[in-house]
Design an enzyme around this catalytic site. Sequence first.
Site, PDB file in Angstrom:
ATOM      1  N   ARG A   1      61.072  40.378  27.409  1.00 14.53           N
ATOM      2  CA  ARG A   1      62.093  39.838  26.486  1.00 14.53           C
ATOM      3  C   ARG A   1      61.530  39.647  25.096  1.00 14.53           C
ATOM      4  NH1 ARG A   1      63.598  34.513  28.271  1.00 14.53           N
ATOM      5  NH2 ARG A   1      61.506  34.569  29.128  1.00 14.53           N
TER       6      ARG A   1
ATOM      7  N   ASN B   1      66.778  36.753  30.997  1.00 19.60           N
ATOM      8  CA  ASN B   1      66.391  37.066  32.372  1.00 19.60           C
ATOM      9  C   ASN B   1      67.586  36.766  33.274  1.00 19.60           C
ATOM     10  OD1 ASN B   1      63.734  37.842  31.934  1.00 19.60           O
ATOM     11  ND2 ASN B   1      62.910  35.811  32.292  1.00 19.60           N
TER      12      ASN B   1
END
Length: 92
Positions: A21, A39
Amino acid sequence: MTAEVRLTVWVTGRVQGVGYRWWARRRALQLGLRGHATNLDDGRVEIVVEGPREACQRLLGELGAPGAPGRTTAVVHLWADATGGSQGFVTK
């Protein structure tokens, strides 16, 4: 002025717990994109960005390429019109 688009991407593989990320955030900001990376409970990462189509296409091409953290097994995406609701880039 270039019309902006919204790109939603779901990345499957070993992409959680490996800095994916944050890597996607850095690349998106370098390309002048706004959005977020999250997530998901099923192990995927969802990335939503808005900006010029060319920049979104470049990011899309990099998300599953060698050099991305972890190991991607699939990259699924959806194009839409920009909503204008994103500012900066957030990881969740």
